[in-house]
Scaffold this motif. Structure first.
Motif, PDB file in Angstrom:
ATOM      1  N   HIS A 141       0.842  -1.203   0.000  1.00  0.00           N
ATOM      2  CA  HIS A 141       0.000   0.000   0.000  1.00  0.00           C
ATOM      3  C   HIS A 141       0.878   1.254   0.000  1.00  0.00           C
ATOM      4  O   HIS A 141       0.576   2.227  -0.704  1.00  0.00           O
ATOM      5  CB  HIS A 141      -0.911  -0.002   1.223  1.00  0.00           C
ATOM      6  N   LEU A 142       1.951   1.221   0.759  1.00  0.00           N
ATOM      7  CA  LEU A 142       2.875   2.351   0.792  1.00  0.00           C
ATOM      8  C   LEU A 142       3.524   2.555  -0.577  1.00  0.00           C
ATOM      9  O   LEU A 142       3.607   3.690  -1.072  1.00  0.00           O
ATOM     10  CB  LEU A 142       3.947   2.100   1.862  1.00  0.00           C
ATOM     11  N   LEU A 143       3.965   1.475  -1.196  1.00  0.00           N
ATOM     12  CA  LEU A 143       4.621   1.579  -2.498  1.00  0.00           C
ATOM     13  C   LEU A 143       3.684   2.137  -3.566  1.00  0.00           C
ATOM     14  O   LEU A 143       4.119   2.827  -4.494  1.00  0.00           O
ATOM     15  CB  LEU A 143       5.140   0.203  -2.929  1.00  0.00           C
ATOM     16  N   ALA A 144       2.395   1.830  -3.442  1.00  0.00           N
ATOM     17  CA  ALA A 144       1.417   2.276  -4.438  1.00  0.00           C
ATOM     18  C   ALA A 144       0.780   3.616  -4.091  1.00  0.00           C
ATOM     19  O   ALA A 144      -0.021   4.143  -4.881  1.00  0.00           O
ATOM     20  CB  ALA A 144       0.323   1.218  -4.585  1.00  0.00           C
ATOM     21  N   SER A 145       1.141   4.176  -2.942  1.00  0.00           N
ATOM     22  CA  SER A 145       0.432   5.352  -2.428  1.00  0.00           C
ATOM     23  C   SER A 145       0.754   6.648  -3.159  1.00  0.00           C
ATOM     24  O   SER A 145      -0.035   7.598  -3.129  1.00  0.00           O
ATOM     25  CB  SER A 145       0.753   5.536  -0.938  1.00  0.00           C
ATOM     26  N   GLY A 146       1.921   6.698  -3.786  1.00  0.00           N
ATOM     27  CA  GLY A 146       2.349   7.954  -4.396  1.00  0.00           C
ATOM     28  C   GLY A 146       2.932   8.928  -3.381  1.00  0.00           C
ATOM     29  O   GLY A 146       3.187  10.087  -3.716  1.00  0.00           O
ATOM     30  N   LEU A 147       3.149   8.465  -2.160  1.00  0.00           N
ATOM     31  CA  LEU A 147       3.746   9.323  -1.144  1.00  0.00           C
ATOM     32  C   LEU A 147       5.133   9.756  -1.605  1.00  0.00           C
ATOM     33  O   LEU A 147       5.895   8.969  -2.170  1.00  0.00           O
ATOM     34  CB  LEU A 147       3.826   8.568   0.182  1.00  0.00           C
TER      35      LEU A 147
END
Length: 297
Positions: A141-147
């Motif tokens: 989820h973090l990798l896909a978050s665009g953060l």
């Protein structure tokens, strides 16, 4: 609870789990460096452990990893954040995933520029261990978050989870590890070293952006652990005569799967490279010696 406002020029970091082992180690390292303004998320800011943080100069903000409104408030004005999640709660691994994803989403919405997530060793290798897989789902989820910026740290088994001093608890733990590891070695890391790496990633986001790193300081069989205890404390630890069949019965299923992973594969970690990055990373014997020192007044 009123938000403490950062009136200095330092970037602000929000630390979760600050009253626990990992978050507490991160706070300690950040305070040593004095490069960031430290804010701690606390379910109960009036608790003695939270107030001890306040006495050290940490700002407290009331919040809960399952409460979006409290997270949005806690993250307001934060440049950076440290996230550690727990699977041993009322919602189990599903709750861990829920809380981790929620924090990532709130951090992105708040404009956090660097999020350091403490996952677990080999979470990215499909171990089949439930509480490894839950952390992998948060990683994804973090990798896909665009953060804007992130770092994933993957610590192995904490040295701090082993009772450092003689007694029944240590004797039983050593018997369990002897039985469940079946002679295989186990990679270990001191929690204070997790704090060291997390603090560096938070203080130097440009150098740590997009890094994934497994953290370990030693790799030992149970017999070599006992050797280290003997050298550090002067006597070889005893092992409780508990039947292996009993251990198999009482061991929770998720831990049984974890030890199966330890026996069949084990963690991947490049300890020599980690020691080049952090020459002070503790061996197990050094950790035991440190734990055996009298407490400072």
């Amino acid at each position: 609870m009123a938000m403490n406002v950062n009136t200095n020029a330092k970037p602000t970091v929000l630390v979760t789990g600050a009253t626990g082992l990992q978050g507490g180690a991160v706070v300690t390292e950040l305070l040593k460096g004095d490069k960031l303004h430290v804010r701690a998320l606390a379910r109960n800011p009036a608790s003695p452990s939270a107030q001890a943080l306040k006495a050290r100069g940490v700002d407290l903000v009331r919040g809960d990893l399952y409460d979006a409104a409290s997270l949005r408030s806690a993250l307001e004005g934060c440049d950076r954040a440290f996230l550690v999640t727990q699977f041993e709660g009322p919602k189990g691994t599903a709750g861990e995933v829920e809380s981790g994803k929620l924090f990532v989403d709130c951090a992105k919405a708040a404009g956090v520029k660097q999020l350091v997530f403490s996952s677990v060793g080999n979470a990215d290798t499909h171990t089949g261990v439930p509480h490894f897989e839950s952390k992998r789902r948060i990683e994804e989820h973090l990798l896909a978050s665009g953060l804007e910026g992130w770092t994933i740290l993957r610590p192995v088994v904490y040295m701090d989870n082993l009772p450092s001093q003689p007694g029944v608890q240590r004797a039983v733990a050593l018997r369990a590890f002897t039985h469940l590891l079946a002679g295989k070695s186990l990679k270990l890391v001191a929690v204070e070293d997790i704090g060291w790496f997390a603090a560096r990633a938070l203080e130097e986001p440009g150098e740590w952006k997009g890094k994934e790193l497994t953290l370990a300081g030693d790799d030992l069989t149970v017999e070599r652990m006992r050797d280290a205890w003997a050298r550090a404390q002067g006597s070889r630890p005893v092992v409780a005569p508990v039947p292996g069949s009993l251990l198999n019965i009482v061991l929770p299923g998720y831990y049984a799967k974890m030890f199966k992973f330890f026996r069949e594969k084990g963690y991947d970690a490049d300890i020599p490279t980690l020691r080049e990055m952090h020459p002070g990373i503790l061996t197990f014997e050094q950790w035991v010696r440190a734990q055996s020192q009298p407490a400072k007044p």
